[in-house]
Design a protein around this motif. Structure first.
Motif, short mmCIF file in Angstrom:
data_model
loop_
_atom_site.label_atom_id
_atom_site.label_comp_id
_atom_site.label_asym_id
_atom_site.label_seq_id
_atom_site.Cartn_x
_atom_site.Cartn_y
_atom_site.Cartn_z
N ASP A 400 53.90 8.76 15.44
CA ASP A 400 55.13 8.99 14.80
C ASP A 400 56.12 7.79 15.29
O ASP A 400 57.27 7.88 14.75
CB ASP A 400 55.69 10.36 15.41
CG ASP A 400 54.88 11.49 14.87
OD1 ASP A 400 54.50 11.38 13.70
OD2 ASP A 400 54.86 12.42 15.57
N CYS A 401 55.65 7.02 15.85
CA CYS A 401 56.53 5.74 16.33
C CYS A 401 55.97 4.43 16.49
O CYS A 401 54.52 4.57 16.72
CB CYS A 401 57.49 6.21 17.35
SG CYS A 401 56.53 6.06 18.71
N SER A 423 61.13 5.34 14.56
CA SER A 423 60.69 6.41 14.65
C SER A 423 60.42 7.07 13.01
O SER A 423 61.48 7.09 12.58
CB SER A 423 61.43 7.51 15.59
OG SER A 423 61.02 8.74 15.27
N TRP A 430 66.02 10.91 22.73
CA TRP A 430 64.81 10.20 22.98
C TRP A 430 64.46 9.64 24.36
O TRP A 430 65.63 9.64 25.22
CB TRP A 430 64.85 9.05 22.10
CG TRP A 430 65.91 7.88 22.30
CD1 TRP A 430 66.96 7.83 21.45
CD2 TRP A 430 65.87 6.86 23.35
NE1 TRP A 430 67.90 6.81 21.78
CE2 TRP A 430 67.23 6.15 22.84
CE3 TRP A 430 65.26 6.62 24.14
CZ2 TRP A 430 67.69 5.06 23.60
CZ3 TRP A 430 65.63 5.25 25.17
CH2 TRP A 430 66.87 4.72 24.73
N LEU A 494 56.88 8.49 23.35
CA LEU A 494 58.28 8.80 22.70
C LEU A 494 58.33 10.14 22.78
O LEU A 494 57.57 10.75 22.13
CB LEU A 494 58.51 8.23 21.28
CG LEU A 494 59.79 8.27 20.67
CD1 LEU A 494 61.01 8.03 21.58
CD2 LEU A 494 59.92 8.19 19.36
N CYS A 499 52.80 6.58 21.23
CA CYS A 499 53.68 5.70 20.27
C CYS A 499 52.77 4.23 20.34
O CYS A 499 52.35 3.83 21.25
CB CYS A 499 55.02 5.34 20.99
SG CYS A 499 56.13 4.76 19.66
#
Length: 503
Positions: A400-401, A423, A430, A494, A499
């Protein structure tokens, strides 16, 4: 031009037209982008104008008719840039500033400009103690690097006598600096060199004794005094710009010198570019940072369009193009990384076309971070994935990042790093974790707080930057120490989810 204060009279109108370019030039050095530079320059200009108006009103209310001693207009406005930058750092806008400036703002060097008056830089005190016409003449000629004909025209001086008047003003500045140096609280060791320093800097042929040279190599205040007192040798402009402006003073001086050499009375000049213009020739338009960025975007878009255009190839060629060829067969029109298309990739080829990505894709904040990540991951290479077709294939979930870890500068036992995270999901707050391979230690962090357990570090959001929109980006930086090796951080998470690190 941005929304600046409305001039109250002809003097303020002249001030705006003469000083805005200088303020914007210095603000550009202090920030990380042209938009931030314009905003910083606008706020600083407004702050400086308000200060000038208040000082003028105060001098009128006293009824003495004497102006209170202060910096001339341009250096006063440049000092306002420094003041507003410090306010940005305090209020959570420090990410808009140059990283080196942010470090300087937290150092003892910056503290000298707001500390006790007798401990402030000698050039700043000397210029402030001069009458305004003399101080303006000195600044325009030495720091703004304007030709004497232009200085005389701006100040209404006799061009034939302007050079001799400048020589007198230089001597006056030296006298003010000498008096301020003697008034500065010094230890006995520094005071023992005060008379010798005065004598050595008066004569261009005088040699500096070895013990005085060693002392100035260790004493910042005495070295500054020598630079201000020595009128010969061409060091006065650097002494003025460094002492009055502070951080970036020498870079600002170089920018103004190049602008003057190009015959530019307005507009921004990049110090890194040699104009090559001779006096008397028309000045051609210059491409600023914004123009370069726009050009780069247009060229990239054109290259992408050309690479996706059909050129009459066979169906087999189209299939190969959809599946993604190796870089050896890449089109000349598209020298950059291959962008995955909507078609599925061959089994086993997904890792060659997508998971690492390119830095350009990873760093972009305008393109959705999850635009093509799902396709770029490729299909499973298991036999079941081959036999099952579209229904039987399984795709690995895209992170997702994306994280870009960049070492900005490094020295024998320390380094400065910047971390940029994009993100795909909106975040209420975060927390970014990572692991150091070589035992590095984080010492100081900005735009976040940190904890470190052995080789694992966790950076947590500050109050002002914890909210992140979908496909948004946040950035923080830190200072660290290392021994032996300083490889990049790895194993990023993250909010405890994996990540992906940008290449």
């Amino acid at each position: 031009m941005p929304d600046l204060p409305t001039p109250q009279n002809a003097a303020e109108a002249a001030l705006l037209s003469e000083c805005w370019d200088a303020v914007l030039s210095y603000a550009d050095l202090c920030t990380s982008g042209s938009a931030s530079a314009t905003r910083l320059a606008t706020e600083a200009f407004t702050h400086g104008i308000d200060e000038l108006r208040a000082a003028t009103a105060a001098s009128k209310s006293t009824g003495t008719g004497r102006r209170a001693l202060r910096l001339p207009r341009i250096p006063l406005l440049l000092a306002s840039v420094r003041t507003v930058a410090a306010a940005w750092e305090t209020s959570g806008l420090g990410h808009r500033l140059d990283p080196d400036l942010r470090l300087w703002l937290h150092s003892d060097k910056a503290a000298r400009y707001v500390g006790p008056p007798l401990h402030r830089p000698l050039a700043l005190r000397g210029l402030r103690d001069m009458q305004e016409p003399d101080a303006v003449l000195l600044w325009l000629a030495e720091v703004e690097s304007l030709p004497m004909s232009a200085v005389a025209r701006r100040l209404g001086l006799d061009p034939a006598a302007a050079s001799s008047e400048l020589a007198q003003v230089r001597a006056l500045f030296r006298d003010r600096c000498h008096r301020n140096h003697l008034d500065t609280p010094m230890d006995a060791h520094c005071r023992s060199y005060a008379r010798l320093l005065d004598a050595v800097t008066r004569s261009p042929s005088a040699e500096t004794p070895e013990d005085l040279s060693r002392h100035m190599a260790r004493c910042v205040e005495c070295a500054e005094a020598a630079a201000c007192l020595r009128l010969h040798g061409g060091g006065l402009p650097a002494a003025l710009s460094s002492g009055v402006i502070g951080w970036g003073g020498l870079a600002y001086l170089e920018r103004r010198r190049r602008a003057a050499e190009a015959g530019m009375s307005g507009g921004r000049t990049d110090a890194a570019v040699d104009t090559g213009l001779n006096e008397g020739k028309p000045v051609r338009p210059r491409i600023g940072r914004t123009g370069i960025l726009v050009t780069a975007v247009l060229v990239s878009a054109l290259a992408l369009t050309v690479s996706l255009m059909p050129f009459g190839g066979s169906k087999g060629d189209d299939a190969n193009a959809a599946q993604g060829e190796s870089t050896d067969g890449q089109s000349v029109a598209d020298p950059g990384p291959t962008f995955p298309s909507g078609s599925k990739t061959k089994s086993g080829s997904g890792s060659g076309t997508g998971t690492a990505g390119s830095p350009a894709v990873a760093d972009s904040t305008s393109r959705p971070a999850g635009n093509s990540d799902q396709e770029a991951q490729g299909e499973s290479s298991s036999p079941a994935g081959k036999q099952g077709g579209a229904k039987g294939s399984t795709k690995s979930a895209a992170p997702d990042c994306r994280v870009k870890y960049e070492i900005v500068s490094e020295w024998p036992d320390g380094f400065q790093a910047t971390v940029t995270v994009t993100s795909t999901k909106a975040l209420a707050t975060w927390s970014l974790g990572w692991t150091f391979k070589d035992g590095q230690r984080v010492g100081q962090m900005w735009d976040g707080t940190f904890t470190q357990d052995d080789s694992h570090v966790t950076a947590t959001a500050a109050d002002y930057n914890k909210t992140v929109a979908a496909n948004g980006t946040f950035t923080f930086g830190f200072l660290g120490s290392w021994t032996g090796s300083n490889s990049a951080a790895r194993n990023f998470t993250l909010n405890k989810a994996s990540c992906q690190a940008a290449g």
